[in-house]
Scaffold this active site. Structure first.
Site, short mmCIF file in Angstrom:
data_model
loop_
_atom_site.label_atom_id
_atom_site.label_comp_id
_atom_site.label_asym_id
_atom_site.label_seq_id
_atom_site.Cartn_x
_atom_site.Cartn_y
_atom_site.Cartn_z
N SER A 81 60.79 74.07 31.84
CA SER A 81 59.98 73.38 32.86
C SER A 81 60.01 74.17 34.15
CB SER A 81 60.55 71.98 33.09
OG SER A 81 59.98 71.37 34.23
N TYR A 109 67.02 65.63 35.19
CA TYR A 109 65.99 66.35 34.45
C TYR A 109 65.94 67.81 34.90
CZ TYR A 109 61.39 67.45 32.47
OH TYR A 109 60.36 68.02 31.77
#
Length: 281
Positions: free
Chosen positions: A164, A177
């Site tokens: 990501s 996250y």
């Protein structure tokens, strides 16, 4: 399909295959000739994608699988081998964030600690942090332990992790996250070195901002207008828009194709509209 690629004879295992991004990965791999095993915590979501693949003439089987349960993964692995054959391509796509590991505000301010209704860094529950971190990092690690053993002693096998933009620079409000995806990128490099002598290539794709079922409500209001957070994302993306999931397929095919990327391992490729290149000025 942006270009021709032949994956006939290959078995691809995709975790998180019921999601917006990994479902199109599964369909694309099947369209290229691979036999695809779709693993998802919710079986019905994976089966919907598998049925679509079969209707298009491809080969796909859906499996209910929790990537944090190694015993279950091992049972699913044995079923995949019996149904489709040994894994050649592993896409570690299971992941996501949760409100239980998210702060309400971007910046901590004096007095926030006294507001019992405010979720701050100090009162995020350990269980919430572990839930998000484990799903993204441990899910990739355990799935690799279970399925990469099929690749030993065989040629042209590859693992692709889904990282990501958070792995480069953490976004506000989502500490678990962000940390997990940074771990996925580091783990990708570690695995690439570890498996380099047995011919398994390991790389990662780091998507920028794509609209998914998980983030849709954060990016758009009830009328379909961009939220304030969404506007900040677009302002920091030089191309000025969200990515289309089809725009990930070229990178996916490049990484799974031995002829195209046979000397490529240990890299994390951003597909982000320039987000990671932009300083903000």
């Amino acid at each position: 399909m942006p270009f021709d690629i032949n994956l006939k004879g290959k078995v691809a295992v995709v975790t998180g295959a019921g999601g917006v991004l990994c479902s199109i990965f599964s369909e694309a791999l099947a369209a290229a000739g691979a036999r695809v095993a779709l693993l998802n915590r919710t079986f019905e979501k994976a089966e919907t994608v598998a049925a679509r693949i079969r209707e298009a003439g491809g080969t796909a089987v859906a499996y209910a699988a929790n990537v944090l349960d190694k015993a279950t993964l091992t049972l699913v692995h044995d079923k995949v081998v019996a149904d489709l054959g040994k894994c050649d391509i592993l896409i570690n796509g299971a992941g996501g964030n949760s409100p239980v590991a998210t702060t309400d505000k971007e910046y901590f301010e004096p007095g926030d600690e006294a507001d019992a209704d405010l979720r701050t860094f100090f009162n995020i529950e350990q269980e919430g942090i572990e839930q998000v971190f484990n799903l993204n990092f441990m899910g990739a690690l355990l799935s690799t332990q279970v399925f990469a053993v099929d690749m030993i002693g065989r040629s042209n096998c590859t693992i692709i992790n889904i990282s990501s933009m958070n792995s480069y620079t953490p976004l506000t409000k989502i500490p678990a996250y962000s940390a997990a995806k940074a771990g996925v990128s580091n783990f990708t490099q570690w695995l690439a070195v570890h498996f380099s002598k047995v011919g398994i290539r390991v790389n990662a794709i780091a998507p920028g901002f794509f609209v998914t079922d998980q983030n849709r409500a954060l990016l758009f209001d009830g009328d379909g207008n961009a939220t304030a957070r969404s506007q900040k994302i677009l302002a920091a993306t030089p191309m000025g828009r969200f990515g289309l999931r089809e725009e990930l397929l070229g990178t996916l095919f490049y990484l799974v194709c031995q002829e195209a990327s046979g000397f490529v391992t240990g890299v994390i490729i951003p597909v982000d509209g320039g987000f990671s290149a932009y300083s903000g000025v």
